[in-house]
Design a protein around this motif. Structure first.
Motif, short mmCIF file in Angstrom:
data_model
loop_
_atom_site.label_atom_id
_atom_site.label_comp_id
_atom_site.label_asym_id
_atom_site.label_seq_id
_atom_site.Cartn_x
_atom_site.Cartn_y
_atom_site.Cartn_z
N GLY A 41 46.09 40.23 27.54
CA GLY A 41 44.93 40.87 28.16
C GLY A 41 44.71 40.41 29.60
N PRO B 137 40.41 45.19 41.37
CA PRO B 137 40.13 46.63 41.39
C PRO B 137 38.66 46.95 41.14
CG PRO B 137 41.52 46.04 39.49
CD PRO B 137 41.40 44.82 40.35
N ALA B 138 37.95 46.05 40.48
CA ALA B 138 36.54 46.32 40.20
C ALA B 138 35.69 46.23 41.47
CB ALA B 138 36.00 45.33 39.16
N SER C 63 37.03 49.15 35.10
CA SER C 63 37.63 48.01 35.81
C SER C 63 36.92 46.70 35.50
CB SER C 63 37.73 48.27 37.31
OG SER C 63 36.57 48.82 37.81
N GLN C 64 35.61 46.76 35.24
CA GLN C 64 34.93 45.52 34.84
C GLN C 64 35.40 45.06 33.46
OE1 GLN C 64 33.21 43.58 36.68
NE2 GLN C 64 32.47 44.83 38.37
N GLY D 113 38.23 45.70 32.18
CA GLY D 113 39.62 45.29 32.34
C GLY D 113 39.76 43.85 32.79
N LYS D 114 38.71 43.31 33.42
CA LYS D 114 38.78 41.93 33.89
C LYS D 114 38.58 40.92 32.75
CE LYS D 114 36.48 41.02 37.76
NZ LYS D 114 35.47 41.13 38.84
#
Lengths: 604, 169
Positions: free
Chosen positions: A209, A332-333, B66-67, B69-70
């Protein structure tokens, strides 16, 4: 990444799938307690110093530390340990490590962890926890620290199986320092550190992950280069990401090639020479006129390792209103989180800036004759230079013999002079922080250490200790305030005990200066609880806690006071009695447009 | 493009204690509007699948993705919003059913291809699975009879065809 020395017997199976490397055949020679495993793992990660404070649940860990050869610095509060680990990490680029016990020890780390999280600082925090059978029963000094730190860590762990301990530490360091760095917390129940097991430190980390991005889309980089060619009024906006990725040389090279003027966030200061003619200063609420105007008037804004914080942008709708925005970031966020982005370039700056430089060195680009001083940007460069020279940062000097009215900006300039501009400047939070950002000409990366995102009063002193430990041969100058210093002044003992020659300038205006400034401007001068009239005697405080103490009350004596401080061994506190009602200017009121600054001289 | 719509995300996560708290905590502190969240085990014992239904525009969806995904425990996020997916929700509905009204409730249940899973002289428990709109329609009719209690699982989703979410691009 630091080298990982081999710490145990090779079993000849190193080349196995990384996911299984932890399930090695146990080797009898590596049987040890969980606490000893922590020590071995720290050594394997190349850790040389840890900051911490012992207590019940970490007694086994401290017992293992006792004769481990690892340097441990005893702070006088766990908050100090967390901030010192943070300051060490920022000053060195390595992972900072702190240790605290369970319960209140762990909660005392929380502000420091949040501070590191906001500024993307690699820190690994170890906390003791009550033994597994006591967990979840409101036991003595039990607190759910993984729950508490969930939103302020990049990741956290509680280790409930000794077998997983070495791998967990490996993963924690890997997560903390790779990608966009951040703090990672490992909570270890006491019985885990007391139990014996087989130790083998994995060589590889495999987290399905977590795969930090390195390279992104080359098309995006090419598009960025094309936009640079087209632009008539471009601005390079650099931030803390440049520090983290060690790419300040690429920034200088880009400016050499393109002649694009540079502005910086608070976190980016030092990544581009503050005395370069194309450097316009800090942007945002207390940014320079030239930097804020350049951002407001540009047609292309290249944000590099920045996150468009509200203290930078002011009113979002009026931020860079005429510009295309290109955003280089590893996360990317961050793209589009706060501002609209026309060209996102996601990837590690080490990759994206090198790729951009290759594009810029291409013949087609060079043919555009874009270089510094002889390119199409001449007109734009003249404009920004005019803003810079017509409206510089400035202040009115005080009477050199007047008592308690030293101009704080002057003190910063004098600190710059006595340190030849080579100090590692650390700050607390408030007016003095902004003056240090504005008036010290920052020329070196990793040499301006300040709490940017969280704005943590009390950060400065422990962070300066961490910075001095990490860079022992250099001058570390803490710029603090009479409010901030008291929030972690117990760490003066740590500095004196460790004989750390930190120079500490207290900007003493007997106010919580920034609060007072806002009350003056926005709350009708109702100075509600911002007045520190019962102020401490900082000279006696310094002396009581084992440091040297000096007091300077007149502008005439500032230079001599600083020179005296530089000549003393060990930590020195200098109590500067500054002008009580001096304001930080210029200022963009919160939520205002960057183009509408208050207090730009010479307009006044 | 920036109008608010419903998006469905399949989030594959490590099956570890606290993982749901990581997801739900992130969604609430970033102030994302969640219509439903459903978690359960998968064909792989160490993977949990969380189906999120999020209301927002494209920008919000991008930020949520994307958050999430972190998070280190998040293995894969698949957008299941397109029409090429099967969405289902399960509802258990306890409805007041005195003898004189029981027959008509049973008729309704049959029309909706729902099931009666418990019978009591005063009440029935109905099990209904289907798309949310169908469940809503059943509830709309049953409310005149008196819904005593309602439990819904939130949406779960699979893509049509042979490719699993974990292999989607």
């Amino acid at each position: 990444m630091s080298a990982v020395p081999e710490v145990n017997v090779r079993s000849g199976v190193e080349e196995r799938d990384p996911a299984t490397v932890c399930q090695e055949v146990p080797n009898p020679s590596t049987r040890m307690t969980g606490a000893q495993m922590v020590i071995e793992a720290l050594k394997a990660e190349g850790v040389e110093v840890v900051f911490g404070y012992p207590g019940g649940a970490v007694l086994p860990l401290y017992d293992a530390l006792y004769d481990s050869g690892l340097r441990h610095i005893l702070t006088r509060h766990e908050a100090g340990a967390a901030h010192a680990a943070d300051g060490y990490a920022r000053a060195t680029g390595r992972v900072g490590v702190c240790i605290a016990t369970s319960g209140p020890g762990a909660t005392n780390l929380v502000t420091g962890i949040a501070n590191a999280y906001m500024d993307s600082v690699p820190v690994v925090a170890f906390t003791g926890q009550v033994a597994l059978p006591l967990l979840g029963r409101d036991s003595f000094q039990e607190v759910d620290i993984t729950g508490i730190t969930l939103p302020i860590t990049k990741h956290n762990f509680i280790v409930k199986d000794l077998q997983r301990l070495p791998r967990t530490i490996k993963e924690a360091f890997y997560i903390a320092r790779t990608g966009r760095p951040g703090p990672v917390l490992i909570d270890i129940p006491k019985d885990i550190t007391q139990t014996e097991g087989y130790y083998r430190y994995p060589k590889e980390v495999s987290l399905r992950g977590y795969r930090p991005i390195f390279e992104g889309s080359i098309e995006a980089v090419e598009q960025a280069a094309e936009e640079i060619v087209r632009a008539r009024r471009p601005v390079l906006f650099i931030g803390g990401g440049v520090t983290i990725s060690n790419t300040w040389n690429s920034i200088r090279e880009i400016v050499e090639l393109t002649g694009i003027p540079v502005v910086s966030s608070l976190m980016g200061l030092g990544n581009f020479p503050g005395d370069d003619p194309l450097f316009l200063g800090m942007v945002g609420m207390h940014g320079t006129y030239a930097a804020n105007m350049a951002v407001s008037e540009c047609d292309l804004l290249l944000g590099i390792g920045v996150r468009f914080d509200d203290r930078v942008t002011g009113k979002i709708d009026e931020f860079a209103p005429n510009a295309k925005i290109i955003h280089f970031d590893i996360d990317p966020a961050e793209i589009g989180k706060n501002v609209r982005v026309d060209v996102p370039v996601v990837g590690d700056l080490r990759w994206s800036l090198s790729a951009l430089l290759e594009c810029l060195k291409d013949d087609d680009f060079v043919a555009c004759d874009h270089r510094r001083g002889r390119g199409r940007l001449d007109e734009w460069q003249e404009t920004v230079t005019r803003w810079k020279t017509e409206r510089p940062l400035t202040y009115r000097q005080s009477d050199p013999d007047a008592e308690c009215s030293i101009k704080p900006q002057y003190v910063i300039e004098e600190i710059y002079r006595v340190t030849d501009g080579n100090a590692v400047v650390v700050t607390d939070v408030g007016q003095h922080q902004m003056w240090a950002a504005q008036y010290y000409t920052h020329k070196r990366p990793r040499s301006f250490i300040t709490s940017g995102g969280l704005g943590t009063m009390g950060y400065g002193l422990p962070a300066a200790i961490g910075a001095q430990v990490g860079r022992p041969g250099e001058v570390v100058f803490l710029v603090s305030g009479d409010g901030s210093l008291l929030m972690n002044c117990q760490e003066l003992v740590t500095a004196s005990e460790q004989r750390l020659p930190v120079k500490i300038a207290v900007f003493n205006n007997m106010y919580l200066g920034m609060v007072r400034q806002w009350q003056e401007f926005f709350f009708g001068k109702r100075y509600s609880h911002s007045c520190l009239n019962g102020s401490a005697d900082y000279v006696k405080l310094a002396e009581a806690l084992g440091c040297n103490g000096l007091r300077v009350t007149k502008a005439r004596d500032v230079r001599a006071g600083l020179e005296r401080a530089m000549s003393l061994n060990g930590p020195v506190v200098i109590d500067f009695r500054i002008c009580p009602e001096e304001n930080v200017l210029p200022m963009v009121p919160a939520g205002g447009s960057l183009a509408k600054m208050m207090g730009c001289f010479p307009e006044g | 493009m920036n109008s608010e719509t419903i998006h469905t995300l399949a989030v594959l996560v490590e099956n570890r204690p606290g993982v749901l708290a990581r997801i739900s905590g992130l969604l609430s502190r970033r102030a994302f509007n969640i219509e439903s969240i459903a978690a359960g085990p998968t064909e792989e014992p160490d993977v949990t699948r969380i189906t999120l239904v999020v209301r927002g525009n494209e920008d919000t969806l991008g930020q949520v993705t994307s958050q999430l995904g972190k998070l280190v425990d998040v293995i894969k996020i698949a957008d299941m919003t397109s029409g090429n997916c099967v969405h289902r929700e399960l509802a258990l509905i306890k409805v007041a059913a005195p003898e004189e009204r029981r027959r008509s409730i049973i008729d309704i249940v049959e029309i909706f291809r729902a099931k009666i899973v418990d019978v009591h002289k005063e009440a029935l428990v109905i099990e209904m699975s289907g798309e949310e709109t169908k469940i809503d329609a059943l509830l709309d009719i049953l409310k005149d009879y008196g819904i005593i209690e309602l439990a819904r699982t939130g949406r779960i989703t699979l893509g049509r065809g042979p490719v699993p979410a974990k292999a989607s691009t």
